[in-house]
Motif scaffolding. Structure first.
Motif, PDB file in Angstrom:
ATOM      1  N   TRP A 104      15.353  -4.550  12.353  1.00 41.83           N
ATOM      2  CA  TRP A 104      14.712  -3.480  11.595  1.00 41.83           C
ATOM      3  C   TRP A 104      13.381  -3.981  11.064  1.00 41.83           C
ATOM      4  O   TRP A 104      13.307  -5.088  10.529  1.00 41.83           O
ATOM      5  CB  TRP A 104      15.594  -3.066  10.411  1.00 41.83           C
ATOM      6  N   PHE A 105      12.338  -3.176  11.187  1.00 39.92           N
ATOM      7  CA  PHE A 105      11.016  -3.571  10.699  1.00 39.92           C
ATOM      8  C   PHE A 105      10.199  -2.350  10.341  1.00 39.92           C
ATOM      9  O   PHE A 105      10.521  -1.227  10.726  1.00 39.92           O
ATOM     10  CB  PHE A 105      10.277  -4.439  11.732  1.00 39.92           C
ATOM     11  N   VAL A 106       9.141  -2.586   9.567  1.00 40.25           N
ATOM     12  CA  VAL A 106       8.209  -1.527   9.197  1.00 40.25           C
ATOM     13  C   VAL A 106       6.968  -1.690  10.057  1.00 40.25           C
ATOM     14  O   VAL A 106       6.458  -2.793  10.233  1.00 40.25           O
ATOM     15  CB  VAL A 106       7.850  -1.596   7.701  1.00 40.25           C
ATOM     16  N   MET A 133       9.434   7.988   7.010  1.00 38.43           N
ATOM     17  CA  MET A 133       9.873   8.364   5.672  1.00 38.43           C
ATOM     18  C   MET A 133       9.585   9.842   5.426  1.00 38.43           C
ATOM     19  O   MET A 133       8.483  10.319   5.689  1.00 38.43           O
ATOM     20  CB  MET A 133       9.158   7.519   4.626  1.00 38.43           C
ATOM     21  N   LEU A 134      10.592  10.542   4.938  1.00 37.71           N
ATOM     22  CA  LEU A 134      10.420  11.947   4.581  1.00 37.71           C
ATOM     23  C   LEU A 134      10.151  12.106   3.094  1.00 37.71           C
ATOM     24  O   LEU A 134       9.336  12.920   2.683  1.00 37.71           O
ATOM     25  CB  LEU A 134      11.664  12.750   4.978  1.00 37.71           C
ATOM     26  N   ASN A 135      10.881  11.356   2.276  1.00 35.50           N
ATOM     27  CA  ASN A 135      10.718  11.387   0.819  1.00 35.50           C
ATOM     28  C   ASN A 135      10.653   9.957   0.309  1.00 35.50           C
ATOM     29  O   ASN A 135      11.428   9.108   0.747  1.00 35.50           O
ATOM     30  CB  ASN A 135      11.902  12.091   0.139  1.00 35.50           C
ATOM     31  N   ALA A 136       9.760   9.714  -0.637  1.00 38.80           N
ATOM     32  CA  ALA A 136       9.655   8.385  -1.244  1.00 38.80           C
ATOM     33  C   ALA A 136      10.481   8.351  -2.525  1.00 38.80           C
ATOM     34  O   ALA A 136      10.400   9.259  -3.350  1.00 38.80           O
ATOM     35  CB  ALA A 136       8.198   8.067  -1.557  1.00 38.80           C
ATOM     36  N   PHE A 169       0.816  -1.201   0.000  1.00 36.94           N
ATOM     37  CA  PHE A 169       0.000   0.000   0.000  1.00 36.94           C
ATOM     38  C   PHE A 169       0.850   1.252   0.000  1.00 36.94           C
ATOM     39  O   PHE A 169       1.934   1.280   0.587  1.00 36.94           O
ATOM     40  CB  PHE A 169      -0.898   0.033   1.245  1.00 36.94           C
ATOM     41  N   GLU A 170       0.339   2.272  -0.623  1.00 43.02           N
ATOM     42  CA  GLU A 170       0.933   3.605  -0.518  1.00 43.02           C
ATOM     43  C   GLU A 170       0.610   4.083   0.888  1.00 43.02           C
ATOM     44  O   GLU A 170      -0.544   4.358   1.205  1.00 43.02           O
ATOM     45  CB  GLU A 170       0.344   4.539  -1.579  1.00 43.02           C
ATOM     46  N   HIS A 171       1.631   4.145   1.737  1.00 44.54           N
ATOM     47  CA  HIS A 171       1.378   4.383   3.161  1.00 44.54           C
ATOM     48  C   HIS A 171       0.630   5.676   3.438  1.00 44.54           C
ATOM     49  O   HIS A 171      -0.177   5.746   4.345  1.00 44.54           O
ATOM     50  CB  HIS A 171       2.690   4.350   3.945  1.00 44.54           C
ATOM     51  N   LEU A 218       9.702   3.243   9.620  1.00 48.15           N
ATOM     52  CA  LEU A 218      10.751   2.245   9.746  1.00 48.15           C
ATOM     53  C   LEU A 218      11.243   2.313  11.184  1.00 48.15           C
ATOM     54  O   LEU A 218      11.423   3.414  11.731  1.00 48.15           O
ATOM     55  CB  LEU A 218      11.896   2.557   8.779  1.00 48.15           C
ATOM     56  N   VAL A 219      11.435   1.154  11.798  1.00 50.80           N
ATOM     57  CA  VAL A 219      11.849   1.103  13.196  1.00 50.80           C
ATOM     58  C   VAL A 219      13.087   0.225  13.314  1.00 50.80           C
ATOM     59  O   VAL A 219      13.192  -0.806  12.642  1.00 50.80           O
ATOM     60  CB  VAL A 219      10.732   0.525  14.100  1.00 50.80           C
ATOM     61  N   ALA A 220      14.017   0.637  14.163  1.00 54.79           N
ATOM     62  CA  ALA A 220      15.197  -0.172  14.449  1.00 54.79           C
ATOM     63  C   ALA A 220      15.314  -0.344  15.957  1.00 54.79           C
ATOM     64  O   ALA A 220      15.003   0.570  16.726  1.00 54.79           O
ATOM     65  CB  ALA A 220      16.448   0.495  13.896  1.00 54.79           C
TER      66      ALA A 220
END
Length: 152
Positions: free
Chosen positions: A105-107, A136-139, A59-61, A69-71
């Motif tokens: 790392w995961f979304v 995310m700042l820029n895709a 999907f387009e988030h 994104l998480v670490a």
């Protein structure tokens, strides 16, 4: 891993878009000239062999809620336990182990940013680890396709 002719055709044709209909596997089978059972068996074999991780939409988030994104920096001795806990969240996908201090790392996805923040807080409370939140700042779109073609 050996990939048979049907698997190659299935991957080449459908890694960028499944039919949007009530019976997508039947439509795939019709297009490939085989049975729906053969398509399902092929997908199951690919998954069992490690050649396929998931079948599902991307999907387009920004149109389908929120994501980040998480670490996590997980001590080696706790990796299996923490990864299992993270994987239990339905909001989590694409969980990967990396060679770095931040090694897991995961979304994380959800209906809105407030939901993401609640899940991040729950992850921190459950694991005792502070999530590194990297929205995310820029895709930058890439076509991450891997055509297989005929075997060489």
């Amino acid at each position: 891993m050996h990939i048979d002719a049907l698997s190659r055709r299935l991957i080449d044709r459908f890694q960028h878009g499944m039919p949007l209909c009530a019976e997508p596997y039947r439509a795939m089978a019709e297009e490939l000239g085989c049975s729906e059972d053969e398509v399902l068996a092929c997908l199951e074999q690919l998954q069992a062999a490690g050649g396929l991780s998931r079948v599902g939409p991307v999907f387009e988030h920004s149109r389908a809620g929120a994501s980040t994104l998480v670490a996590l920096a997980v001590p080696e001795a706790r990796l299996e336990q923490v990864a299992a806990r993270i994987n239990a969240f339905p909001e989590v996908n694409h969980n990967y182990l990396r060679e770095h201090r931040y090694n897991l790392w995961f979304v994380l996805t959800g209906p809105d940013r407030a939901h993401i923040d609640r899940v991040l807080a729950e992850i921190e409370a459950d694991t005792g680890l502070v999530p590194l939140d990297l929205p995310m700042l820029n895709a930058f779109r890439i076509d991450l396709g891997f055509p297989l073609g005929e075997p060489s």
